[in-house]
Scaffold this motif. Structure first.
Motif, PDB file in Angstrom:
ATOM      1  N   ALA A  16      -0.774  -9.550  -4.916  1.00 39.62           N
ATOM      2  CA  ALA A  16       0.106  -8.390  -4.743  1.00 39.62           C
ATOM      3  C   ALA A  16       0.737  -8.008  -6.072  1.00 39.62           C
ATOM      4  O   ALA A  16       1.156  -8.863  -6.848  1.00 39.62           O
ATOM      5  CB  ALA A  16       1.186  -8.703  -3.713  1.00 39.62           C
ATOM      6  N   GLU A  39      -4.264  -0.538   5.689  1.00 37.26           N
ATOM      7  CA  GLU A  39      -3.753  -1.800   6.216  1.00 37.26           C
ATOM      8  C   GLU A  39      -4.379  -2.037   7.586  1.00 37.26           C
ATOM      9  O   GLU A  39      -4.295  -1.182   8.470  1.00 37.26           O
ATOM     10  CB  GLU A  39      -2.239  -1.751   6.321  1.00 37.26           C
ATOM     11  CG  GLU A  39      -1.640  -3.055   6.754  1.00 37.26           C
ATOM     12  CD  GLU A  39      -0.134  -2.999   6.847  1.00 37.26           C
ATOM     13  OE1 GLU A  39       0.491  -4.031   6.578  1.00 37.26           O
ATOM     14  OE2 GLU A  39       0.404  -1.924   7.193  1.00 37.26           O
ATOM     15  N   ASP A  41      -3.747  -4.183  10.155  1.00 44.20           N
ATOM     16  CA  ASP A  41      -2.882  -4.337  11.329  1.00 44.20           C
ATOM     17  C   ASP A  41      -2.322  -3.019  11.843  1.00 44.20           C
ATOM     18  O   ASP A  41      -2.306  -2.781  13.039  1.00 44.20           O
ATOM     19  CB  ASP A  41      -1.713  -5.281  11.020  1.00 44.20           C
ATOM     20  CG  ASP A  41      -2.152  -6.729  10.916  1.00 44.20           C
ATOM     21  OD1 ASP A  41      -3.241  -7.063  11.425  1.00 44.20           O
ATOM     22  OD2 ASP A  41      -1.416  -7.523  10.312  1.00 44.20           O
ATOM     23  N   SER A  42      -1.844  -2.157  10.949  1.00 43.80           N
ATOM     24  CA  SER A  42      -1.168  -0.933  11.373  1.00 43.80           C
ATOM     25  C   SER A  42      -2.051   0.309  11.313  1.00 43.80           C
ATOM     26  O   SER A  42      -1.734   1.314  11.938  1.00 43.80           O
ATOM     27  CB  SER A  42       0.056  -0.691  10.491  1.00 43.80           C
ATOM     28  OG  SER A  42      -0.343  -0.361   9.172  1.00 43.80           O
ATOM     29  N   ALA A  67       2.159  -5.035  -1.354  1.00 47.01           N
ATOM     30  CA  ALA A  67       2.482  -5.844  -0.176  1.00 47.01           C
ATOM     31  C   ALA A  67       1.313  -6.754   0.193  1.00 47.01           C
ATOM     32  O   ALA A  67       0.166  -6.305   0.242  1.00 47.01           O
ATOM     33  CB  ALA A  67       2.806  -4.937   1.003  1.00 47.01           C
ATOM     34  N   PRO A  68       1.590  -8.017   0.491  1.00 44.15           N
ATOM     35  CA  PRO A  68       0.532  -8.908   0.981  1.00 44.15           C
ATOM     36  C   PRO A  68       0.037  -8.453   2.353  1.00 44.15           C
ATOM     37  O   PRO A  68       0.763  -7.815   3.110  1.00 44.15           O
ATOM     38  CB  PRO A  68       1.221 -10.270   1.090  1.00 44.15           C
ATOM     39  CG  PRO A  68       2.425 -10.174   0.241  1.00 44.15           C
ATOM     40  CD  PRO A  68       2.850  -8.735   0.292  1.00 44.15           C
ATOM     41  N   GLY A  69      -1.206  -8.791   2.673  1.00 44.21           N
ATOM     42  CA  GLY A  69      -1.776  -8.468   3.981  1.00 44.21           C
ATOM     43  C   GLY A  69      -3.275  -8.311   3.907  1.00 44.21           C
ATOM     44  O   GLY A  69      -3.894  -8.519   2.861  1.00 44.21           O
ATOM     45  N   LEU A  70      -3.859  -7.938   5.044  1.00 44.72           N
ATOM     46  CA  LEU A  70      -5.295  -7.689   5.135  1.00 44.72           C
ATOM     47  C   LEU A  70      -5.520  -6.188   5.102  1.00 44.72           C
ATOM     48  O   LEU A  70      -4.915  -5.442   5.886  1.00 44.72           O
ATOM     49  CB  LEU A  70      -5.868  -8.297   6.411  1.00 44.72           C
ATOM     50  CG  LEU A  70      -7.378  -8.213   6.580  1.00 44.72           C
ATOM     51  CD1 LEU A  70      -8.102  -8.977   5.472  1.00 44.72           C
ATOM     52  CD2 LEU A  70      -7.789  -8.756   7.944  1.00 44.72           C
ATOM     53  N   PHE A  71      -6.397  -5.743   4.197  1.00 47.12           N
ATOM     54  CA  PHE A  71      -6.661  -4.331   4.009  1.00 47.12           C
ATOM     55  C   PHE A  71      -8.160  -4.064   4.110  1.00 47.12           C
ATOM     56  O   PHE A  71      -8.975  -4.947   3.908  1.00 47.12           O
ATOM     57  CB  PHE A  71      -6.157  -3.880   2.633  1.00 47.12           C
ATOM     58  CG  PHE A  71      -4.671  -3.998   2.493  1.00 47.12           C
ATOM     59  CD1 PHE A  71      -3.859  -2.900   2.705  1.00 47.12           C
ATOM     60  CD2 PHE A  71      -4.080  -5.205   2.153  1.00 47.12           C
ATOM     61  CE1 PHE A  71      -2.488  -3.010   2.583  1.00 47.12           C
ATOM     62  CE2 PHE A  71      -2.711  -5.325   2.034  1.00 47.12           C
ATOM     63  CZ  PHE A  71      -1.909  -4.224   2.251  1.00 47.12           C
ATOM     64  N   LEU A  87      -8.124  -9.207   1.061  1.00 55.10           N
ATOM     65  CA  LEU A  87      -6.911  -9.961   1.348  1.00 55.10           C
ATOM     66  C   LEU A  87      -5.998  -9.893   0.128  1.00 55.10           C
ATOM     67  O   LEU A  87      -6.404 -10.236  -0.985  1.00 55.10           O
ATOM     68  CB  LEU A  87      -7.252 -11.418   1.654  1.00 55.10           C
ATOM     69  CG  LEU A  87      -6.067 -12.333   1.962  1.00 55.10           C
ATOM     70  CD1 LEU A  87      -5.327 -11.857   3.216  1.00 55.10           C
ATOM     71  CD2 LEU A  87      -6.540 -13.775   2.124  1.00 55.10           C
ATOM     72  N   VAL A  89      -2.665 -11.424  -1.431  1.00 51.39           N
ATOM     73  CA  VAL A  89      -1.806 -12.601  -1.297  1.00 51.39           C
ATOM     74  C   VAL A  89      -0.539 -12.417  -2.141  1.00 51.39           C
ATOM     75  O   VAL A  89      -0.555 -11.677  -3.127  1.00 51.39           O
ATOM     76  CB  VAL A  89      -2.550 -13.899  -1.695  1.00 51.39           C
ATOM     77  CG1 VAL A  89      -3.738 -14.135  -0.773  1.00 51.39           C
ATOM     78  CG2 VAL A  89      -3.007 -13.847  -3.140  1.00 51.39           C
TER      79      VAL A  89
END
Length: 94
Positions: A16, A39, A41-42, A67-71, A87, A89
């Motif tokens: 990140a 992203e 999740d959203s 921002a961390p997350g799965l994209f 990913l 991190v």
């Protein structure tokens, strides 16, 4: 990954806040290509990356996600979309 003439090359894991490259292969004009970062999740779009020519049939987009997350990286020439998961991190130095 390459399908129907276009392809995408990008890292699987990034930190990140640090810039990385998304390379689009098999294209002749930046006007044909749309690069989106979504992203997972959203479904929220985080970045629409500009592309610049870096080779005969190669375009590069510089991307930085804070921002961390799965994209999901989505690359399209208007006909054949190509996707790749990414990913992001947390920065271990923070």
């Amino acid at each position: 990954m390459q399908r129907h003439g276009i392809g995408v090359d990008a890292p699987e894991v990034v930190t990140a806040g640090r810039e990385f490259a998304v390379i689009v292969l098999g294209v002749s004009s930046p006007a044909e290509i749309v690069v989106r970062i979504v992203e997972v999740d959203s479904g929220r779009r985080f970045f629409v990356a500009p592309v610049r020519r870096t080779g005969v049939a190669e375009l590069t987009a510089g991307v930085r996600l804070d921002a961390p997350g799965l994209f999901r990286i989505e690359v399209s020439d208007g006909r054949y979309p190509v996707e790749r998961l990414l990913l992001v991190v947390p920065d271990a130095e923070e």
